[in-house]
Design an enzyme around this catalytic site. Sequence first.
Site, PDB file in Angstrom:
ATOM      1  N   HIS A  65      35.845  33.422  37.023  1.00 37.78           N
ATOM      2  CA  HIS A  65      34.529  34.072  37.003  1.00 37.78           C
ATOM      3  C   HIS A  65      33.871  34.007  35.621  1.00 37.78           C
ATOM      4  O   HIS A  65      32.719  34.413  35.467  1.00 37.78           O
ATOM      5  CB  HIS A  65      34.618  35.521  37.511  1.00 37.78           C
ATOM      6  CG  HIS A  65      35.188  36.510  36.548  1.00 37.78           C
ATOM      7  ND1 HIS A  65      36.494  36.913  36.582  1.00 37.78           N
ATOM      8  CD2 HIS A  65      34.613  37.188  35.531  1.00 37.78           C
ATOM      9  CE1 HIS A  65      36.700  37.808  35.624  1.00 37.78           C
ATOM     10  NE2 HIS A  65      35.571  37.990  34.974  1.00 37.78           N
ATOM     11  N   ASP A 110      41.413  33.879  40.743  1.00 40.22           N
ATOM     12  CA  ASP A 110      40.514  33.970  39.592  1.00 40.22           C
ATOM     13  C   ASP A 110      41.149  33.281  38.384  1.00 40.22           C
ATOM     14  O   ASP A 110      41.603  33.918  37.433  1.00 40.22           O
ATOM     15  CB  ASP A 110      40.216  35.441  39.298  1.00 40.22           C
ATOM     16  CG  ASP A 110      39.076  35.620  38.306  1.00 40.22           C
ATOM     17  OD1 ASP A 110      38.348  34.631  38.057  1.00 40.22           O
ATOM     18  OD2 ASP A 110      38.912  36.743  37.795  1.00 40.22           O
ATOM     19  N   SER A 204      37.601  39.597  29.916  1.00 35.74           N
ATOM     20  CA  SER A 204      37.969  38.692  31.005  1.00 35.74           C
ATOM     21  C   SER A 204      38.410  37.339  30.475  1.00 35.74           C
ATOM     22  O   SER A 204      37.873  36.817  29.500  1.00 35.74           O
ATOM     23  CB  SER A 204      36.787  38.483  31.952  1.00 35.74           C
ATOM     24  OG  SER A 204      36.674  39.554  32.838  1.00 35.74           O
TER      25      SER A 204
END
EC number: 3.4.21.-
Length: 258
Positions: A65, A110, A204
């Site tokens: 992402h 992910d 992230s």
Amino acid sequence: MELIRVLANLLILQLSYAQKSSELIIGGDECNIDEHRFLVALYKSGRFRCGGTLINQEWVLTAAHCDRRNMEIKLGMHSKNVPNEDEQRRVPKEKFFCDSNKNYTQWNKDIMLIRLNSPVNNSTHIAPLSLPSSPPIVGSVCRIMGWGTITSPNETYPDVPHCANINLFNYTVCHGAHAGLPATSRTLCAGVLEGGKDTCKGDSGGPLICNGQFQGIVSWGGHPCAQPREPGVYTKVFDHLDWIQNIIAGSTTATCPL
């Protein structure tokens, strides 16, 4: 973190959960400049977006992402504003995803592997982190790090990366804490049950290092960050080793675990 972008039937969850692509470490301290030689920063149009991990001189592992067009990768960075003499910059030559459709609602996929446009050289502040040689052990103390926000829900972004120690739980703990989204056996669950320490927006793609091994990739978690009984969710690197190694070896048919 960026609010989770899901299909229309999941929009109700957007106020409760968030991807951590722009998060910072909550409850940590400035990392020692020598402890994160493998940590990279992903930029888009001059703006910091995500972290990532250099796994050899030509490849970076991060979260799917975090993908953006025209991405720039900074290696050997500590301060955003005061460059190290050995900082290097690269752009992606190729990107690889578990899910060819890049369906980010499949949270157990992910993961993104980036091939750099040219290899980097090891230096004082740059060196790769090896892939794990054994699976993670529940109960381990794990290290998190990144340039993500250090406060939540109000965001305060630091100039330097912050680090903290958290604990590794069985994935079922996160499955119960985040019932609306699938924490599966392909993910890791880590945090502090009493709250106060967590990855957050901007973290992230960065690493979760347990017992000295690169075991997880920061993926998603609750919002605000660092809430009691709401550990964060991380992509499990060990389960994707075959896919990673096959891609690096040049395979065009490598598949991710189901």
